[in-house]
Write a protein that holds these residues in place. Structure first.
Motif, PDB file in Angstrom:
ATOM      1  N   UNK A   1       0.842  -1.201   0.000  1.00  0.00           N
ATOM      2  CA  UNK A   1       0.000   0.000   0.000  1.00  0.00           C
ATOM      3  C   UNK A   1       0.874   1.247   0.000  1.00  0.00           C
ATOM      4  N   UNK A   2       1.929   1.239   0.811  1.00  0.00           N
ATOM      5  CA  UNK A   2       2.837   2.385   0.854  1.00  0.00           C
ATOM      6  C   UNK A   2       3.474   2.629  -0.501  1.00  0.00           C
ATOM      7  N   UNK A   3       3.775   1.555  -1.200  1.00  0.00           N
ATOM      8  CA  UNK A   3       4.408   1.691  -2.502  1.00  0.00           C
ATOM      9  C   UNK A   3       3.508   2.285  -3.563  1.00  0.00           C
TER      10      UNK A   3
ATOM     11  N   UNK B   1      -9.759   3.980  -8.928  1.00  0.00           N
ATOM     12  CA  UNK B   1      -8.483   4.108  -9.622  1.00  0.00           C
ATOM     13  C   UNK B   1      -7.413   3.175  -9.078  1.00  0.00           C
ATOM     14  N   UNK B   2      -7.745   2.387  -8.066  1.00  0.00           N
ATOM     15  CA  UNK B   2      -6.792   1.425  -7.532  1.00  0.00           C
ATOM     16  C   UNK B   2      -5.799   2.001  -6.548  1.00  0.00           C
ATOM     17  N   UNK B   3      -6.135   3.137  -5.937  1.00  0.00           N
ATOM     18  CA  UNK B   3      -5.251   3.799  -4.980  1.00  0.00           C
ATOM     19  C   UNK B   3      -5.850   3.697  -3.591  1.00  0.00           C
ATOM     20  N   UNK B   4      -5.025   3.455  -2.591  1.00  0.00           N
ATOM     21  CA  UNK B   4      -5.499   3.430  -1.211  1.00  0.00           C
ATOM     22  C   UNK B   4      -5.280   4.780  -0.534  1.00  0.00           C
ATOM     23  N   UNK B   5      -4.157   5.437  -0.821  1.00  0.00           N
ATOM     24  CA  UNK B   5      -3.844   6.695  -0.155  1.00  0.00           C
ATOM     25  C   UNK B   5      -3.309   7.719  -1.150  1.00  0.00           C
ATOM     26  N   UNK B   6      -3.870   8.935  -1.088  1.00  0.00           N
ATOM     27  CA  UNK B   6      -3.413  10.078  -1.871  1.00  0.00           C
ATOM     28  C   UNK B   6      -2.887  11.110  -0.885  1.00  0.00           C
ATOM     29  N   UNK B   7      -1.815  11.802  -1.241  1.00  0.00           N
ATOM     30  CA  UNK B   7      -1.175  12.712  -0.290  1.00  0.00           C
ATOM     31  C   UNK B   7      -0.576  13.915  -0.999  1.00  0.00           C
ATOM     32  N   UNK B   8      -0.278  14.957  -0.198  1.00  0.00           N
ATOM     33  CA  UNK B   8       0.448  16.129  -0.676  1.00  0.00           C
ATOM     34  C   UNK B   8       1.904  16.039  -0.235  1.00  0.00           C
ATOM     35  N   UNK B   9       2.784  16.469  -1.123  1.00  0.00           N
ATOM     36  CA  UNK B   9       4.191  16.663  -0.793  1.00  0.00           C
ATOM     37  C   UNK B   9       4.489  18.147  -1.003  1.00  0.00           C
ATOM     38  N   UNK B  10       4.426  18.961   0.062  1.00  0.00           N
ATOM     39  CA  UNK B  10       4.584  20.408  -0.091  1.00  0.00           C
ATOM     40  C   UNK B  10       5.965  20.839  -0.566  1.00  0.00           C
ATOM     41  N   UNK B  11       6.934  19.911  -0.595  1.00  0.00           N
ATOM     42  CA  UNK B  11       8.273  20.237  -1.064  1.00  0.00           C
ATOM     43  C   UNK B  11       8.333  20.260  -2.591  1.00  0.00           C
ATOM     44  N   UNK B  12       7.403  19.609  -3.246  1.00  0.00           N
ATOM     45  CA  UNK B  12       7.417  19.511  -4.699  1.00  0.00           C
ATOM     46  C   UNK B  12       6.955  20.817  -5.362  1.00  0.00           C
ATOM     47  N   UNK B  13       7.546  21.120  -6.490  1.00  0.00           N
ATOM     48  CA  UNK B  13       7.155  22.312  -7.246  1.00  0.00           C
ATOM     49  C   UNK B  13       6.745  21.983  -8.675  1.00  0.00           C
TER      50      UNK B  13
END
Length: 408
Positions: A370-372, A395-407
């Protein structure tokens, strides 16, 4: 700093509540009471507090509920707008915080209990039931049941936030950020499984196979003496994960009553102009979605005198079964600083923090899978992220997240 900020908007709340369930895209469009802003980084100048830089922060079902207007106004008294959402958080300390040096990677227990507010411990906090704190509106912080619902602390959907030492759990070096991100929902699942009060050999139904239901299934199998565990899942990948995490069998929503009837010897009855239900059924049912349909599935499948556990934030439902079949309704919210494990299942683990037990569960192979598959987005692509989160199961995803470091 850059952050997503939830603000008060009655028209958008009404619009989201009226049509969000039918047209989820509106909740990442004009109907969302959310905006990308540049604001001052939160700082709480009190002993035990520190600044943190967010590495990754999950989108939870309760976040989607707040944005869609599905969350009850009951919670308006224990939150303070405008706030930066995000309570599933992996971050690094920008300051030394008591015994933790700057640079330490941590996850947060988001509950803003007595210790964070600088007040004498209430009765619940004294015994480690911090998730039941009765002082979440007082002290030196604005009202807020959790980080991510309080205007003073910030939240994970921003580049920085503030947190108290009592909330911080250092992340083991062997866990990457996406594995660490799952520790908070795993801790909630630990609390759910233990609150369910499962006895040896009990037949259990888990209604829903998103993150809440999947992790609850794992916690039931690892921490309780549950017997037959049936999981209700809509999608093929959910079925595979549920079986890998310990489910005895997995059924589609339309098959629940028929399959439970066969495995328990219950009788099915069909009222006029009403959904069928069982006389007999499982011993314990966990609603892991919070929708009306999921809760009614749990109620209709549980034997007289059985227990229905509200793990997802509950929607309105027909409670006739609770009255007629004398069901126990049990709420389960967040996780506790001290989880009571009784009997042979407890042993040396009795009284451990939910986050410590969650760290044990995080080693499971299926949790690593799941983490992968965690999908991450930069803050400026928040509309895409919310669309993905609303359609995650399909869509086959368990977890969606934000990465605030990404631009990007």
């Amino acid at each position: 700093m850059l952050a997503l900020e939830m603000f008060r908007s009655l028209p958008r709340h009404v619009a989201g509540r009226a049509v969000g369930g039918r047209v989820p895209g509106l909740l990442s469009g004009f109907a969302a009471p959310l905006r990308l802003v540049t604001r001052e980084a939160p700082r709480v100048d009190r002993p035990g507090w520190a600044r943190l830089r967010t590495r990754v922060s999950g989108i939870c079902g309760s976040d989607l509920g707040a944005l869609s207007g599905r969350t009850s106004l009951y919670f308006s008294a224990v939150s303070s707008l405008p706030f930066v959402p995000g309570h599933e958080i992996v971050a690094e300390l920008l300051d030394d915080c008591e015994d933790l040096p700057a640079g330490t990677r941590v996850v947060l227990d988001p509950v803003l209990a007595c210790a964070t507010r600088g007040v004498e411990p209430c009765e619940a906090c004294r015994v480690g039931a911090t998730n039941r704190c009765s002082r979440i509106t007082v002290g030196h912080l604005a009202p807020g049941l959790q980080t991510g619902f309080c205007r003073d602390t910030g939240g994970g959907w921003g580049q920085q936030l503030a947190a108290h030492r009592s909330q911080l759990h250092p992340v083991a070096e062997g866990l990457d950020d996406h594995q660490a991100l799952l520790l908070e929902p795993l801790a909630c699942a630990v609390h759910t499984a233990l609150r369910a009060g499962v006895s040896s050999g009990d037949r259990v139904l888990v209604s829903g196979a998103g993150a809440v239901g999947l992790f609850a299934t794992l916690a039931l199998r690892e921490l309780t003496p549950a017997g037959h565990v049936t999981v209700v899942a809509k999608h093929p990948h959910q079925r595979e994960l549920a079986l890998a995490l310990g489910a005895t069998d997995v059924v589609a929503p339309r098959e629940v009553l028929r399959r439970v009837r066969r495995t328990t010897g219950a009788f099915q009855v069909s009222p006029q102009l009403h959904a069928p239900y069982l006389l007999g059924g499982v011993d314990v049912a966990i609603d892991a979605v919070g929708s009306r349909g999921s809760l009614e599935t749990a109620l209709q499948s549980t034997r007289a005198g059985g227990r229905v556990v509200l793990s997802g934030m509950p929607a309105a439902a027909d409670l006739s079964a609770a009255w007629f079949r004398e069901l126990e309704l049990v709420g389960t919210y967040a996780s506790a600083a001290r989880e009571p494990l009784h009997g042979a299942e407890g042993g040396a683990r009795a009284g451990r923090a939910a986050f410590d037990l969650a760290a044990d569960l995080a080693a499971h192979d299926a949790v690593a899978r799941i983490a992968g598959s965690v999908a991450t987005y930069p803050l400026h692509r928040w509309r895409e992220a919310l669309d993905h989160a609303h359609a995650a199961g399909r869509l086959g995803t368990v977890k969606v997240a934000f990465d605030p470091r990404r631009t990007d």
